[in-house]
Design a protein around this motif. Structure first.
Motif, mmCIF file in Angstrom:
data_model
loop_
_atom_site.group_PDB
_atom_site.id
_atom_site.type_symbol
_atom_site.label_atom_id
_atom_site.label_comp_id
_atom_site.label_asym_id
_atom_site.label_seq_id
_atom_site.Cartn_x
_atom_site.Cartn_y
_atom_site.Cartn_z
ATOM 1 N N GLY A 68 -10.296 5.145 28.884
ATOM 2 C CA GLY A 68 -9.897 4.502 30.125
ATOM 3 C C GLY A 68 -10.584 5.120 31.330
ATOM 4 N N ASP A 113 -6.059 12.072 30.995
ATOM 5 C CA ASP A 113 -5.429 10.752 31.080
ATOM 6 C C ASP A 113 -4.002 10.720 30.555
ATOM 7 O OD1 ASP A 113 -5.791 10.959 28.337
ATOM 8 O OD2 ASP A 113 -7.096 9.199 28.164
ATOM 9 N N ASP A 129 -0.251 8.621 33.085
ATOM 10 C CA ASP A 129 -0.450 7.575 32.089
ATOM 11 C C ASP A 129 0.651 6.534 32.081
ATOM 12 O OD1 ASP A 129 0.892 10.029 31.069
ATOM 13 O OD2 ASP A 129 1.309 8.756 29.337
ATOM 14 N N GLN A 138 -1.466 -0.327 35.644
ATOM 15 C CA GLN A 138 -2.908 -0.278 35.473
ATOM 16 C C GLN A 138 -3.657 -0.185 36.806
ATOM 17 O OE1 GLN A 138 -4.671 0.160 32.914
ATOM 18 N NE2 GLN A 138 -6.705 -0.193 33.778
ATOM 19 N N LYS A 153 -3.727 3.251 37.988
ATOM 20 C CA LYS A 153 -4.613 4.109 37.200
ATOM 21 C C LYS A 153 -6.052 3.985 37.701
ATOM 22 C CE LYS A 153 -1.865 3.828 32.949
ATOM 23 N NZ LYS A 153 -1.847 3.377 31.532
ATOM 24 N N THR A 168 1.141 1.856 27.792
ATOM 25 C CA THR A 168 -0.102 1.399 27.180
ATOM 26 C C THR A 168 -0.586 0.130 27.884
ATOM 27 O OG1 THR A 168 1.050 0.042 25.526
ATOM 28 C CG2 THR A 168 0.581 2.334 24.940
ATOM 29 N N PRO A 169 -1.897 -0.069 27.955
ATOM 30 C CA PRO A 169 -2.425 -1.277 28.601
ATOM 31 C C PRO A 169 -1.906 -2.561 27.953
ATOM 32 C CG PRO A 169 -4.153 0.342 28.317
ATOM 33 C CD PRO A 169 -2.973 0.855 27.553
ATOM 34 N N GLU A 207 1.525 -3.389 29.105
ATOM 35 C CA GLU A 207 1.520 -3.905 30.475
ATOM 36 C C GLU A 207 1.068 -5.361 30.509
ATOM 37 O OE1 GLU A 207 -0.447 -3.051 34.874
ATOM 38 O OE2 GLU A 207 -0.285 -1.430 33.420
ATOM 39 N N TYR A 217 -7.202 0.504 25.758
ATOM 40 C CA TYR A 217 -7.256 1.628 26.682
ATOM 41 C C TYR A 217 -7.314 1.136 28.124
ATOM 42 C CZ TYR A 217 -12.396 0.895 26.213
ATOM 43 O OH TYR A 217 -13.663 0.365 26.166
ATOM 44 N N SER A 218 -7.068 2.043 29.050
ATOM 45 C CA SER A 218 -6.876 1.673 30.463
ATOM 46 C C SER A 218 -8.184 1.311 31.144
ATOM 47 C CB SER A 218 -6.193 2.818 31.206
ATOM 48 O OG SER A 218 -4.942 3.105 30.639
#
Length: 342
Positions: free
Chosen positions: A91, A146, A170, A174, A177, A238-239, A242, A322-323
């Motif tokens: 990410g 992260d 974390d 998003q 982040k 977690t992405p 979201e 992943y972000s």
């Protein structure tokens, strides 16, 4: 929406394999045609490979250093040099790439799947059995972690050794982040632009999901490389989670109070959660070796509505796992794919 179910296993005896310890484009620029890599294992009939497209070429950071920031652990850090960044995960690497700072990445994990991480000059392994000595020997000028739980102490050791280090929260959304990573490299304005791009895509995807009338569905994201590199279910932070919740669907992982990629699930819980849709990344699908490997990893998943109806989507890692700034495109692809379900 379903409420009250849980896929958390009470004991390891009930758990599945792997139980143990733990400028920018506008929303209209995204399509749902598969844009990921060509799969080495053919998809079963009824399954779909989906993905969107994004273009961040108009976003270019102009770092202003030194910069003072407060990272996800609440630590105040003065960052002076970003020429050789050690990134803790995909990410971070992908966000730096979207900001036009790929060349500033000096080292990344050896299991990186983001192109920016794969192409880093140096790679490292970091886990319970390895310390930070090897990371310090890479002579980076900045470490970006992260995960506050996993990298807080690591960052502290970097700072004690005279190297700037920060850790991203974390569990934040998003967009935050992306903005955090940008701020760490003195490029807050570019971070705002990047976050706005992703926000627009997520809003467009949420509109598609609402108009489809499918927001009552529940979705589970499964992975072959979660906690400790084991079979896991995606939970909060977690992405993928979201994306699912932003679109208005029910996240099986979040409803089960799972944090991150968790192994705390059971065969019985998987059946009880009755997901309507299963999502996974391309790398997960290929690691399992296809359909048989998935059912072996999650023996009761094929008994759920999603398994019985083949409502299963395989997505690019950057758009789900992943972000990455690519999750906006992933959300649009998923919303449009779910809208087409019978």
């Amino acid at each position: 929406m379903r409420k009250g179910f849980s896929i958390i296993g009470i004991t390891c005896a009930l758990a599945l394999a792997g139980c143990g310890g733990t400028g920018s484009e506008t929303a209209d620029d995204t399509s749902t045609e598969a844009t990921g890599s060509e799969l080495s294992v053919p998809l079963p009939e009824g399954w779909s490979q989906i993905g969107g497209t994004s273009d961040f070429s108009a976003i270019e950071a102009a770092p202003k250093l030194p910069t003072n920031v407060t990272d996800g652990t609440g630590t105040e850090v003065k960052i002076k040099d970003i020429d050789k960044i050690i990134v803790a995960g995909d990410g971070i690497a992908s966000t730096l790439g979207a900001l036009g700072l790929t060349d500033n990445i000096e080292a990344a994990p050896e299991n990186s799947i983001a192109p920016e991480g794969i192409d880093a000059p140096q790679h490292f392994e970091f886990g319970k059995n390895t310390g930070v000595e090897g990371l310090l020997a890479m002579n980076g000028t900045l470490f970006i972690g992260d995960n506050t739980q996993r990298h807080g102490d690591v960052a502290g050791q970097f700072r004690d050794a005279g190297t700037d280090a920060v850790v991203m929260d974390d569990q934040q959304p998003q967009r935050d982040k992306l903005k955090a990573v940008a701020s760490y490299v003195g490029a807050a304005e570019a971070g705002e632009e990047l976050a706005k791009t992703v926000d627009n895509q997520l809003a467009d995807a949420a509109k598609t999901a609402k108009e489809s009338g499918k927001q009552g569905l529940s979705i589970v994201e499964v992975t072959a490389t979660g906690a400790g590199g084991q079979n896991s279910v995606a939970g909060t932070g977690t992405p993928g989670n979201e994306i699912i919740e932003t679109l208005g669907y029910t996240s099986v992982g979040a409803e089960s109070n799972l944090r991150g990629y968790s192994r705390e699930f059971s065969n019985e819980g998987i059946v009880a959660s009755a997901p309507d849709v299963i999502v996974m990344t391309e790398s997960d699908y290929e690691k399992w070796g296809g359909e048989d490997g998935l059912w072996k990893a999650f023996p009761t998943l094929d008994q759920t509505p999603a398994g019985q109806n083949s409502a299963i989507f395989v997505m690019p890692d950057a758009q789900l796992k992943y972000s990455s700034p690519e999750i906006g495109a992933g959300a649009q692809a998923l919303a449009e794919a779910v809208a087409k379900l019978p």
